[in-house]
Design an enzyme around this catalytic site. Structure first.
Site, PDB file in Angstrom:
ATOM      1  N   MET A 190      16.037   6.160  -4.554  1.00 32.61           N
ATOM      2  CA  MET A 190      16.879   5.761  -3.417  1.00 32.61           C
ATOM      3  C   MET A 190      18.290   5.470  -3.903  1.00 32.61           C
ATOM      4  SD  MET A 190      14.283   3.279  -1.274  1.00 32.61           S
ATOM      5  CE  MET A 190      13.635   2.453  -2.745  1.00 32.61           C
ATOM      6  N   CYS A 243      17.130  15.039   0.491  1.00 34.42           N
ATOM      7  CA  CYS A 243      18.147  14.133   1.013  1.00 34.42           C
ATOM      8  C   CYS A 243      18.799  14.722   2.260  1.00 34.42           C
ATOM      9  CB  CYS A 243      19.220  13.853  -0.038  1.00 34.42           C
ATOM     10  SG  CYS A 243      20.540  12.777   0.570  1.00 34.42           S
ATOM     11  N   GLY A 280       9.333   3.887  -0.526  1.00 32.66           N
ATOM     12  CA  GLY A 280      10.772   3.752  -0.612  1.00 32.66           C
ATOM     13  C   GLY A 280      11.278   2.497   0.057  1.00 32.66           C
ATOM     14  N   ARG A 281      11.664   2.620   1.320  1.00 35.67           N
ATOM     15  CA  ARG A 281      12.354   1.523   1.998  1.00 35.67           C
ATOM     16  C   ARG A 281      11.548   0.232   2.050  1.00 35.67           C
ATOM     17  NH1 ARG A 281      13.808   4.341   7.492  1.00 35.67           N
ATOM     18  NH2 ARG A 281      11.931   5.536   6.925  1.00 35.67           N
ATOM     19  N   ASN A 312       4.994  10.545   1.314  1.00 35.96           N
ATOM     20  CA  ASN A 312       6.078   9.578   1.455  1.00 35.96           C
ATOM     21  C   ASN A 312       6.478   9.494   2.928  1.00 35.96           C
ATOM     22  OD1 ASN A 312       9.601   9.688   0.976  1.00 35.96           O
ATOM     23  ND2 ASN A 312       8.372   7.865   0.639  1.00 35.96           N
TER      24      ASN A 312
END
Length: 330
Positions: free
Chosen positions: A19, A102, A228-229, A204
């Site tokens: 990230m 991305c 991730g987040r 993901n």
């Protein structure tokens, strides 16, 4: 056991997603402490590496305590990707990962990141350029496709495996979705169930609780999960998921004291790695997430994002500990 090249991972590993402005060495160190099995760097521009851009070069810093760790690169030019993979190989990460996912406009406009999803032939050429330029295992992170009308992850997975990609991480959204709407893991399951696919497939997107992690593990049959987040300001999620898998029970939520300790470590390691001033400034965006859900925290947060000296910041953290001793975070 899951293998990526010569790298051995536990059954059903939990990976920390790459990230931008998040997955730096201080944050990766915290996630490693709390159960992440493998991590990736922030993504690095191939052109930036070749130009010797200072920020790009800093992202090559890896440390033995965080292994196995992969360095992720992106770009839209074969020669630049080949050259950058040679540069990356010199710092000896365990893996080189290519970002084909991305969705940010400034990356896509350069024909990189998720922009490559519109040209699978180019994706294959870029990937071959990297594979041919390194002795390290090469993995890829991508999305389902450009939009709902052009989901091409089945073709992408087969063609990437055919040229030697060692593992594939799939964010279960299209580029058009960005980070909005619901992820659709049925496409990931279809890739994983394809009898031609033998490389590990990691899912993901939207994993934010132990229950959801177990549900997706059982429902979609993937080899592991990339988070991730949900880990931003909450590195404990890796330990929580592992504990839930083993016992069916939840670990106690991290206390305010636990959160303050994590922030102290994050800030200390950031200052050690980046220098005092930059370490202080670049840790500021993390405070909101570390202290999410704490009642009447606005004044304390204001202090944390405005104080400029380490001793003042550590004093403010001590005050938070004292103020919220025994407080239960919801």
């Amino acid at each position: 056991m899951i293998k990526i090249g010569n790298i051995e991972l536990p059954d059903f590993p939990l990976l920390l997603a790459p990230m931008e402005d998040v997955s730096d060495p201080p944050f990766r160190r915290l996630c490693k402490m709390h159960g992440a099995d493998m991590m990736y760097s922030e993504f690095i521009s191939s052109e930036g590496l070749i130009r010797d851009a200072i920020k790009s070069r800093m992202k090559l810093d890896i440390f033995d305590y965080e292994r196995p760790v992969g360095i992720q690169i992106f770009g839209g030019d074969e020669e630049a990707m080949a050259m950058s993979s040679k540069i990356v190989s010199t710092v000896n990460p365990d893996i080189i990962d290519i970002n084909f996912g991305c969705p940010v406009k400034k990356v896509v406009c350069k024909g990189a990141g998720a922009g490559v999803l519109k040209d699978v032939d180019l994706m294959i050429r870029l990937t071959k350029a990297v594979i041919n330029s390194t002795h390290l295992p090469v993995t890829v992170k991508t999305r389902l496709g450009w939009d709902d009308n052009s989901i091409n992850i089945d073709e992408v997975a087969e063609r990437l495996q055919d040229i030697g990609v060692a593992a594939l991480s799939i964010h279960a959204r299209t580029r058009a979705q960005m980070y909005k709407g619901h992820s659709d893991w049925s496409h990931i399951a279809r890739v994983k169930n394809n009898p031609r696919i033998t490389m590990p497939i990691f899912g993901n997107g939207d994993i934010d609780s132990p229950e959801k992690a177990l549900q997706y593990k059982n429902e979609y049959g993937i080899d592991g999960i990339m988070i991730g987040r949900a880990a931003i300001g909450y590195p404990w999620i890796f330990d929580e998921i592992k504990h839930y898998f083993k016992t069916g029970d939840h670990l106690p939520k991290p206390t305010v004291i636990d959160r303050v300790e994590a922030v102290r470590n994050h800030l200390t390691w950031a200052m050690e790695w980046k220098g005092e001033r930059l370490g202080i400034v670049e840790t500021r965006p993390h405070y909101t997430n570390y202290f999410k859900g704490i009642h009447s925290f606005k004044t304390h947060k204001q202090q944390l994002v405005t104080l400029d000296r380490p001793e003042e910041l550590f004093a403010a953290l001590n005050e938070i500990e004292e103020t919220y001793a025994g407080y239960e975070v919801v």
